[in-house]
Design an enzyme around this catalytic site. Structure first.
Site, PDB file in Angstrom:
ATOM      1  N   GLY A  19       0.822  -1.216   0.000  1.00 34.76           N
ATOM      2  CA  GLY A  19       0.000   0.000   0.000  1.00 34.76           C
ATOM      3  C   GLY A  19       0.851   1.258   0.000  1.00 34.76           C
ATOM      4  O   GLY A  19       0.587   2.204  -0.747  1.00 34.76           O
ATOM      5  N   CYS A 383     -14.786  11.548  18.212  1.00 35.88           N
ATOM      6  CA  CYS A 383     -16.037  10.818  18.064  1.00 35.88           C
ATOM      7  C   CYS A 383     -16.461  10.210  19.399  1.00 35.88           C
ATOM      8  O   CYS A 383     -16.967  10.926  20.258  1.00 35.88           O
ATOM      9  CB  CYS A 383     -15.916   9.790  16.950  1.00 35.88           C
ATOM     10  N   GLN A 387     -17.958  11.925  22.964  1.00 36.26           N
ATOM     11  CA  GLN A 387     -19.167  11.511  23.677  1.00 36.26           C
ATOM     12  C   GLN A 387     -18.846  11.193  25.134  1.00 36.26           C
ATOM     13  O   GLN A 387     -19.604  11.555  26.046  1.00 36.26           O
ATOM     14  CB  GLN A 387     -19.787  10.288  22.982  1.00 36.26           C
ATOM     15  N   HIS A 509     -14.289  12.848  12.695  1.00 32.93           N
ATOM     16  CA  HIS A 509     -12.929  12.285  12.768  1.00 32.93           C
ATOM     17  C   HIS A 509     -11.943  13.181  12.024  1.00 32.93           C
ATOM     18  O   HIS A 509     -11.660  12.947  10.838  1.00 32.93           O
ATOM     19  CB  HIS A 509     -12.906  10.893  12.134  1.00 32.93           C
ATOM     20  N   GLU A 511      -8.866  13.211  12.136  1.00 31.75           N
ATOM     21  CA  GLU A 511      -7.620  12.519  11.779  1.00 31.75           C
ATOM     22  C   GLU A 511      -7.560  12.116  10.306  1.00 31.75           C
ATOM     23  O   GLU A 511      -6.480  11.976   9.736  1.00 31.75           O
ATOM     24  CB  GLU A 511      -7.403  11.290  12.678  1.00 31.75           C
TER      25      GLU A 511
HETATM   26  N1  GLN Z   1     -20.001   4.334  18.974  1.00 36.92           N
HETATM   27  C1  GLN Z   1     -20.213   5.724  18.784  1.00 36.92           C
HETATM   28  C2  GLN Z   1     -21.349   6.026  17.822  1.00 36.92           C
HETATM   29  O1  GLN Z   1     -21.751   5.164  17.081  1.00 36.92           O
HETATM   30  C3  GLN Z   1     -18.933   6.411  18.333  1.00 36.92           C
HETATM   31  C4  GLN Z   1     -18.492   6.010  16.966  1.00 36.92           C
HETATM   32  C5  GLN Z   1     -17.061   6.375  16.660  1.00 36.92           C
HETATM   33  O2  GLN Z   1     -16.281   6.667  17.557  1.00 36.92           O
HETATM   34  N2  GLN Z   1     -16.687   6.353  15.403  1.00 36.92           N
HETATM   35  O3  GLN Z   1     -21.856   7.120  17.794  1.00 36.92           O
END
Ligand code: GLN
Length: 552
Positions: A19, A383, A387, A509, A511
């Site tokens: 890759g 993400c 949360q 995300h 990143e």
């Molecule tokens: N599990 C969480 C959601 O579905 C976070 C997903 C993640 O970190 N990509 O919202």
């Protein structure tokens, strides 16, 4: 001009950097002024890696259009600095789903459906579609796995046929192999390479170039031997010794003359002279002794570093920008729950909690967020990490330990993170999350607003759950700031804390959009806070490019 195709196959063993080689060769061609695109053909039957465990597959790389793809697409995007699309990752599962769907609709008019020509035609259609869709002049196609695998046979057969379809002058086959080292006799062995080339020939493909990977220097006589036995020009046997700096690979290939050789063999007229100045600076910077800063990555797949490859790269890119080195400490969140690993958190100057799914290790990550908040340690939540940072804060504000996300506790009295309304009736697991680019409006005068220094950005998402707006006001009153929201203000995209040096989480995300010489602004802001806390002197380079990374 006719589209040119470069096909990459692997021999001897997997994980030899096929890759990265494809990505680096893409860069060589882009440097010569050609519009390139890269496609990965994955032989597994899953439709995409979105439903696969990171232990099996490593990270799932998300594209602008929401495609959940192989982590090699991350290499392609970072090395070539391009944005790929859904057509760039084809799996056996997709090919069969399409063909079987057509068969059920009766499209084949009673014909018998076979691997050749029906499956191979569908593969060829998908390979051709990439350049049609993007206007790319050179298409690089990497076949996953190793020659000899049963699963990849239809892909290889398709590549063989394409030479006949589009002409010899428009195709080029590159075989990436491995030369094992025998300690007893102190020598590298070419026999496995010869065998894998023979295997490839038995399918009807004769490689035009062999990239020979090895942990030890490869001398000229070995190159001659490979050239002789595998029937390629000596110039087309490219020795590729393992380098600890993967971003050096394009320069190594350039030095080996691969770029010039390829354009000649493909009958291309270079449009510009490659300019490697920026890239050379980058490597110099990577090589330079830089002051280390300690950052902990708290995850549940930490044994497999590939599961967080884009996060690790984004941290490195940001550190390079600031002239420091990330000393990354991998912390298992489930261990934190057992009281282990806390000494590591004590010694770091920054904590990252990346994305994730499922309840294992969740409380450990929440505790890590709590630790960062109480001890004023810079924190970046990606993400799931965002949360959990919200959950930790809300547990304190609402004085209730049962505050949770409904992903982990369906009957929590305070679902501060909850399923999005449009997700409630979805039963299918594959490709049904909130995926791909969504706009995010920034609040000026916040960490996020300052970092981006533009009012609106587009970032890549992959999640099912979302901040619950019923808790917006109460958390805001106690010091949480929603510094990034969707333009209609319905969705929280970035949360940060006011009374903290840097505690910020993103529902998306970031990143995935970081590039080696264009680090992501939020990672730079986080790393700056880390450096400040550790007392390390930063030597920041010009940051004029950073906002481009996220402004499409
Ligand atoms: N599990 C969480 C959601 O579905 C976070 C997903 C993640 O970190 N990509 O919202």
């Amino acid at each position: 001009m006719a589209t040119k195709y470069l096909f990459f196959t692997g021999g001897v063993v997997s994980s030899v950097g096929k890759g990265v080689t494809a990505a680096a060769i893409g860069r060589l061609l882009k440097e010569r002024g050609f519009q390139v695109i890269v496609q990965k053909l994955d032989p597994y039957i899953n439709v995409d890696p979105g439903t696969m465990s990171p232990y099996q597959h490593g990270e799932v790389f998300v594209l602008d259009d929401g495609a959940e793809t192989d982590l090699d697409l991350g290499h392609y995007e970072r090395f070539i600095d391009i944005r790929l699309n859904r057509a760039c990752n084809v799996t056996t599962g997709q090919v069969y789903a399409e063909v079987i769907g057509k068969e059920r609709r009766g499209d084949y008019l009673g014909g018998t459906i076979q691997v050749i020509p029906h499956i191979t035609n569908e593969i060829k259609r998908r390979i051709a579609s990439v350049s049609k869709l993007t206007g790319a002049e050179v298409v690089l196609v990497e076949v996953g796995g190793t020659v000899g695998d049963i699963e990849s046979l239809p892909f290889l057969e398709s590549l063989r046929q394409i030479r006949g379809d589009v002409g010899r002058e428009n195709t080029f086959y590159i075989h990436v192999t491995w030369l094992p080292y025998i300690g007893a006799t102190d020598e590298l062995k070419t026999k496995p390479t010869q065998h894998s080339v023979r295997e490839l020939r038995s399918i009807g493909i004769s490689p035009d170039m062999i990239v020979a990977r090895s942990d030890y220097p490869i001398d000229d006589s070995l190159r001659e031997k490979i050239a002789l036995f595998c029937d390629v020009e000596k110039k087309a046997v490219v020795p590729m010794v393992t380098t600890p700096i993967q971003y050096q690979v394009p320069l190594l290939l350039e030095e080996a003359g691969v770029g010039d050789y390829l354009v000649k063999r493909l009958g291309l007229e270079p449009r510009q002279k490659p300019d490697w100045t920026g890239w050379e600076h980058l490597i110099e910077e990577v090589r330079r002794d830089k002051p280390p800063v300690k950052v902990a990555l708290v995850g549940k797949y930490v044994e497999l570093h590939d599961a967080y490859i884009s996060v690790r790269e984004a941290l490195n890119h940001a550190a390079l920008q600031l002239g420091v080195e990330v000393d990354l400490k991998w912390v298992h969140s489930a261990e934190l729950e057992k009281g282990k690993g806390w000494d590591v958190l004590e010694e770091v100057d920054g904590i990252v909690v990346p994305g994730g799914f499922g309840s294992r290790g969740i409380e450990g990550k929440i505790q890590a967020a709590h630790f960062a908040r109480k001890n004023q340690v810079p924190y970046l939540g990606l993400c799931l990490g965002m949360q959990l940072m919200v959950i930790d804060f809300a547990r304190e504000v609402l004085q209730n330990d049962e505050v949770n996300s409904t992903e982990f506790d369906r009957s929590t009295p305070h679902p501060v993170i909850d399923l999005m309304p449009e997700q409630r009736d979805i039963a299918d697991m594959g490709g049904t999350m909130r995926l791909g680019l969504y706009p995010c409006q920034l609040l000026p005068g916040t960490h996020a607003g300052d970092a981006y220094s533009v009012p609106l950005v587009q970032e890549r998402h992959r999640h099912r759950f979302e901040f619950n707006n019923s808790y917006r006001q109460v958390l805001e009153e106690k010091g949480m700031c929603f510094s990034g929201v969707s333009p209609d203000k319905r969705l929280v995209e970035i949360a940060e804390l006011r009374n903290h040096p840097f505690m910020l989480g993103t529902q998306f995300h970031p990143e995935f959009l970081s590039r080696p010489n264009r680090p992501h602004p939020l990672f730079v802001a986080f790393m700056r806070a880390v450096c400040e806390r550790s007392g390390v002197q930063i030597t920041e380079k010009s940051a004029s490019f950073v906002s481009e990374a996220v402004q499409k």
